[in-house]
Scaffold this motif. Sequence first.
Motif, PDB file in Angstrom:
ATOM      1  N   LYS A 166       0.827  -1.218   0.000  1.00 54.39           N
ATOM      2  CA  LYS A 166       0.000   0.000   0.000  1.00 54.39           C
ATOM      3  C   LYS A 166       0.859   1.266   0.000  1.00 54.39           C
TER       4      LYS A 166
ATOM      5  N   PHE B 279      -2.307  -3.564  -9.129  1.00 53.76           N
ATOM      6  CA  PHE B 279      -2.262  -3.512  -7.667  1.00 53.76           C
ATOM      7  C   PHE B 279      -3.522  -4.081  -7.007  1.00 53.76           C
TER       8      PHE B 279
ATOM      9  N   ARG C  26       1.267   7.055  -6.684  1.00 56.43           N
ATOM     10  CA  ARG C  26       0.138   7.940  -6.991  1.00 56.43           C
ATOM     11  C   ARG C  26       0.526   9.415  -6.921  1.00 56.43           C
TER      12      ARG C  26
ATOM     13  N   TYR D 158       2.458  -1.298 -12.157  1.00 51.02           N
ATOM     14  CA  TYR D 158       2.156  -1.616 -10.752  1.00 51.02           C
ATOM     15  C   TYR D 158       0.734  -1.178 -10.391  1.00 51.02           C
ATOM     16  N   LEU D 159       0.376   0.046 -10.757  1.00 49.02           N
ATOM     17  CA  LEU D 159      -0.964   0.548 -10.447  1.00 49.02           C
ATOM     18  C   LEU D 159      -2.046  -0.260 -11.162  1.00 49.02           C
TER      19      LEU D 159
ATOM     20  N   ARG E  23       2.053   1.941  -3.470  1.00 50.26           N
ATOM     21  CA  ARG E  23       0.979   2.524  -4.284  1.00 50.26           C
ATOM     22  C   ARG E  23       0.806   4.014  -3.960  1.00 50.26           C
TER      23      ARG E  23
ATOM     24  N   GLU F  51       5.783   1.993 -12.896  1.00 46.74           N
ATOM     25  CA  GLU F  51       4.751   2.543 -12.013  1.00 46.74           C
ATOM     26  C   GLU F  51       3.349   2.350 -12.585  1.00 46.74           C
TER      27      GLU F  51
END
Length: 383
Positions: free
Chosen positions: A200, A223, A207, A219-220, A203, A216
């Motif tokens: 978390k 996630f 963000r 990953y998002l 993330r 990135e």
Amino acid sequence: MREYEQEVREQYEIEIKSTRRTRGAFFCIGNADTEVFLMKETLASEKRAALLYLTLNRLEKTGKLKVDAPVFSRDGKLIVAARDGTRYMMKKWYSGRECDMKKEQELLLAAEKLGILHTYLKWQEPTEEEMETLLCKYAMRSENTAVSENETVSENATVSEKKEKEPVPQQRFPEEELQDCPPAARSPLDEMLRHNREMKKVRSFIRKRVVKNEFEALYLKHFEAMYEKACAITAAMEQSGCMQIYEKNVAENRMMHGDYNYHNILILPGDTAITNFEHMRIGIQVQDLYYFLRKAMEKYRWKQKLGIGIIRAYERQRRLEPEEWEYLGLQLAYPEKFWKTAGSYCRSNKAWLPEKSVEKLELAVSQEEEKTNFLKTIFGIHL
């Protein structure tokens, strides 16, 4: 080998014919080609070095295992410092090569050897004989230290100072510390909860970045699915009998290697050696099997026949209890590679995106379907 490293080597009662440098270490070949040692840089404390000496010598005495037991210097030291401050440990070594992940038979041999290791690897207080050996070595070290300090003072002191000089007190052997049980690893539930929190945090960090790179964005994108799976497995771990396995292993002082991978397994003519026990600690022993099996399955894209073969090879030496079987399945189900790759990325230099980071994350995502089938077929776990 530099001059001060040569000085370290000469502090051991070992006749060395030749040396060869490797990563952070030197291979030292004795007069007989079978006599091999490794002089390796170390951050271990003296207490940790003594624990390794005791435990690994016990394993050797079983006659079932070859391990890299530390060697005492002639001054009774397990760790020797060079002039530049670098600390070294001399260890028994072997003429062999690393386990080849491309050879399935070698993976089966390594799994079977792990079963043997777990049969004998546990913490016990030093026996009188073991303590006497360490006391003798430490006394030798204290005497040499005292002689050295006396000689230094004698060279610089006046006659009156020499008369008044007090004897150098001997160092006290930390006998009580060696009789203390080593610390235990975190519980599996605590580890999973920590990993969930870290996922978390990664993330949240991503963000906040205005411009997101390839890693990135990937990953998002994945996630939510990975985090949901991680939380479900954590809940299953909490409701399972895995915590009882943890408590049992800790109560029985069972120890794990802590880094059982192909780098630390040497294939010898007709045998196998296990090396680099620096991460050894009390904990769930089957964690070693999980780590070894996961690495092999990621390499072979969760090939079910090989996975079953590795588990059976281990069980030829040590049968898994039902709770250990459940623990192994849940650990494999957790999205470890996704968490680990994200954590490594967060600790790296974000100005430069390593291509390997993207590849590892893509691999973690792309293998999920194969892993799901593997877990369903072998462990009856439905994700």
